[in-house]
Write a protein that holds these residues in place. Structure first.
Motif, PDB file in Angstrom:
ATOM      1  N   THR A  19       0.796  -1.300   0.034  1.00  0.00           N
ATOM      2  CA  THR A  19      -0.010  -0.036  -0.187  1.00  0.00           C
ATOM      3  C   THR A  19       0.952   1.315  -0.112  1.00  0.00           C
ATOM      4  OG1 THR A  19      -1.763  -1.150   1.446  1.00  0.00           O
ATOM      5  CG2 THR A  19      -1.732   1.186   1.203  1.00  0.00           C
ATOM      6  N   LEU A  20       0.598   2.240  -0.651  1.00  0.00           N
ATOM      7  CA  LEU A  20       1.259   3.568  -1.009  1.00  0.00           C
ATOM      8  C   LEU A  20       0.292   4.554  -0.333  1.00  0.00           C
ATOM      9  CD1 LEU A  20       3.603   5.253  -1.979  1.00  0.00           C
ATOM     10  CD2 LEU A  20       2.442   5.402  -4.215  1.00  0.00           C
ATOM     11  N   ILE A  21       0.476   5.399   0.753  1.00  0.00           N
ATOM     12  CA  ILE A  21       0.028   6.278   1.305  1.00  0.00           C
ATOM     13  C   ILE A  21       0.911   7.692   1.157  1.00  0.00           C
ATOM     14  CG2 ILE A  21      -0.884   7.666   3.319  1.00  0.00           C
ATOM     15  CD1 ILE A  21      -0.588   3.855   3.438  1.00  0.00           C
ATOM     16  N   GLN A  22       0.182   8.580   0.118  1.00  0.00           N
ATOM     17  CA  GLN A  22       1.182   9.516  -0.081  1.00  0.00           C
ATOM     18  C   GLN A  22       0.251  10.974  -0.313  1.00  0.00           C
ATOM     19  OE1 GLN A  22       3.442   8.971  -3.607  1.00  0.00           O
ATOM     20  NE2 GLN A  22       1.684   8.754  -4.819  1.00  0.00           N
ATOM     21  N   PHE A  23       0.859  12.301  -0.265  1.00  0.00           N
ATOM     22  CA  PHE A  23       0.044  13.599  -0.782  1.00  0.00           C
ATOM     23  C   PHE A  23      -1.035  13.975   0.196  1.00  0.00           C
ATOM     24  CE2 PHE A  23       1.671  12.223  -4.797  1.00  0.00           C
ATOM     25  CZ  PHE A  23       2.794  12.600  -4.772  1.00  0.00           C
ATOM     26  N   ASN A  24      -0.915  13.659   1.501  1.00  0.00           N
ATOM     27  CA  ASN A  24      -1.954  13.859   2.448  1.00  0.00           C
ATOM     28  C   ASN A  24      -1.476  14.927   3.424  1.00  0.00           C
ATOM     29  OD1 ASN A  24      -3.805  11.589   1.776  1.00  0.00           O
ATOM     30  ND2 ASN A  24      -1.997  10.503   2.150  1.00  0.00           N
ATOM     31  N   GLU A  25      -2.523  15.458   3.795  1.00  0.00           N
ATOM     32  CA  GLU A  25      -2.573  16.572   4.868  1.00  0.00           C
ATOM     33  C   GLU A  25      -3.201  15.899   6.212  1.00  0.00           C
ATOM     34  OE1 GLU A  25      -2.972  20.898   6.510  1.00  0.00           O
ATOM     35  OE2 GLU A  25      -3.359  20.616   4.542  1.00  0.00           O
ATOM     36  N   VAL A  26      -2.624  15.818   7.326  1.00  0.00           N
ATOM     37  CA  VAL A  26      -3.438  15.106   8.515  1.00  0.00           C
ATOM     38  C   VAL A  26      -3.300  16.109   9.660  1.00  0.00           C
ATOM     39  CG1 VAL A  26      -3.757  13.424  10.139  1.00  0.00           C
ATOM     40  CG2 VAL A  26      -2.906  12.917   7.631  1.00  0.00           C
ATOM     41  N   SER A  27      -4.420  16.627  10.375  1.00  0.00           N
ATOM     42  CA  SER A  27      -4.188  17.433  11.472  1.00  0.00           C
ATOM     43  C   SER A  27      -5.250  17.426  12.522  1.00  0.00           C
ATOM     44  CB  SER A  27      -4.030  18.833  10.982  1.00  0.00           C
ATOM     45  OG  SER A  27      -5.219  19.186  10.271  1.00  0.00           O
ATOM     46  N   GLY A  28      -5.021  17.590  13.733  1.00  0.00           N
ATOM     47  CA  GLY A  28      -6.212  17.717  14.647  1.00  0.00           C
ATOM     48  C   GLY A  28      -6.526  16.279  15.161  1.00  0.00           C
ATOM     49  N   VAL A  29      -5.918  15.156  14.851  1.00  0.00           N
ATOM     50  CA  VAL A  29      -6.134  13.938  15.620  1.00  0.00           C
ATOM     51  C   VAL A  29      -6.087  14.239  16.972  1.00  0.00           C
ATOM     52  CG1 VAL A  29      -5.703  11.442  15.527  1.00  0.00           C
ATOM     53  CG2 VAL A  29      -5.607  12.868  13.337  1.00  0.00           C
ATOM     54  N   LYS A  30      -7.416  13.608  17.830  1.00  0.00           N
ATOM     55  CA  LYS A  30      -7.271  13.710  19.120  1.00  0.00           C
ATOM     56  C   LYS A  30      -6.962  12.316  19.724  1.00  0.00           C
ATOM     57  CE  LYS A  30      -8.576  18.062  19.022  1.00  0.00           C
ATOM     58  NZ  LYS A  30      -7.512  19.088  19.223  1.00  0.00           N
ATOM     59  N   GLY A  31      -6.480  12.641  21.115  1.00  0.00           N
ATOM     60  CA  GLY A  31      -6.032  11.259  21.772  1.00  0.00           C
ATOM     61  C   GLY A  31      -4.517  10.992  21.849  1.00  0.00           C
ATOM     62  N   MET A  32      -4.068  10.411  23.026  1.00  0.00           N
ATOM     63  CA  MET A  32      -2.647  10.246  22.921  1.00  0.00           C
ATOM     64  C   MET A  32      -2.199   8.982  22.867  1.00  0.00           C
ATOM     65  SD  MET A  32      -1.423  13.426  25.556  1.00  0.00           S
ATOM     66  CE  MET A  32      -3.012  13.144  26.801  1.00  0.00           C
ATOM     67  N   LYS A  33      -3.133   7.965  23.172  1.00  0.00           N
ATOM     68  CA  LYS A  33      -2.696   6.596  22.910  1.00  0.00           C
ATOM     69  C   LYS A  33      -2.740   6.107  21.605  1.00  0.00           C
ATOM     70  CE  LYS A  33      -3.732   5.028  27.568  1.00  0.00           C
ATOM     71  NZ  LYS A  33      -4.560   4.015  28.512  1.00  0.00           N
ATOM     72  N   ASP A  34      -3.533   6.556  20.694  1.00  0.00           N
ATOM     73  CA  ASP A  34      -3.827   6.046  19.379  1.00  0.00           C
ATOM     74  C   ASP A  34      -4.085   7.458  18.549  1.00  0.00           C
ATOM     75  OD1 ASP A  34      -3.419   4.377  17.162  1.00  0.00           O
ATOM     76  OD2 ASP A  34      -5.544   3.305  17.616  1.00  0.00           O
ATOM     77  N   GLY A  35      -3.463   8.570  18.792  1.00  0.00           N
ATOM     78  CA  GLY A  35      -3.761   9.755  18.148  1.00  0.00           C
ATOM     79  C   GLY A  35      -2.721  10.084  17.153  1.00  0.00           C
ATOM     80  N   GLN A  36      -2.326   9.100  16.584  1.00  0.00           N
ATOM     81  CA  GLN A  36      -1.241   9.732  15.487  1.00  0.00           C
ATOM     82  C   GLN A  36      -2.017   9.856  14.082  1.00  0.00           C
ATOM     83  OE1 GLN A  36      -1.170   6.964  17.445  1.00  0.00           O
ATOM     84  NE2 GLN A  36       1.025   7.197  18.796  1.00  0.00           N
ATOM     85  N   ALA A  37      -1.080  10.550  13.363  1.00  0.00           N
ATOM     86  CA  ALA A  37      -1.589  10.956  12.122  1.00  0.00           C
ATOM     87  C   ALA A  37      -1.633   9.691  11.224  1.00  0.00           C
ATOM     88  CB  ALA A  37      -0.697  12.048  11.510  1.00  0.00           C
TER      89      ALA A  37
END
Length: 90
Positions: A6-24
């Motif tokens: 799988t290829l994940i590219q050209f995205n903008e990710v912001s504002g994810v909430k939570g500190m245990k599984d809140g990564q982009a």
């Protein structure tokens, strides 16, 4: 069930909430040869990237920009094999 090649590219990710599984981004269990490239992340509570769990093989993380991501840039958990991280800007 995982996803392979799988290829994940050209995205903008912001504002994810939570500190245990809140990564982009999350390269999760039972995946092989997942590439994350040319993405821009910022202001995510959990940080930039979670690589985790069972039978995760061949994750490539390159050419990304992570700005003001919190808690941790990377969270590695479980058994991961052949993770390559290079040419990112933090």
């Amino acid at each position: 069930m995982g996803f392979d090649n799988t290829l994940i590219q050209f995205n903008e990710v912001s504002g994810v909430k939570g500190m245990k599984d809140g990564q982009a981004f999350d390269s999760d269990a039972y995946t092989s040869n997942t590439t994350f490239q040319y993405n821009y992340t910022h202001d995510n509570d959990g940080g930039f990237m979670l690589v985790c769990c069972f039978e995760n093989k061949g994750t490539v993380i390159r050419y990304n920009i992570s700005q003001n991501d919190r808690t941790r840039l990377f969270h590695m958990a479980g058994s991961n094999e052949d993770v390559r991280i290079y040419n990112n800007v933090f």
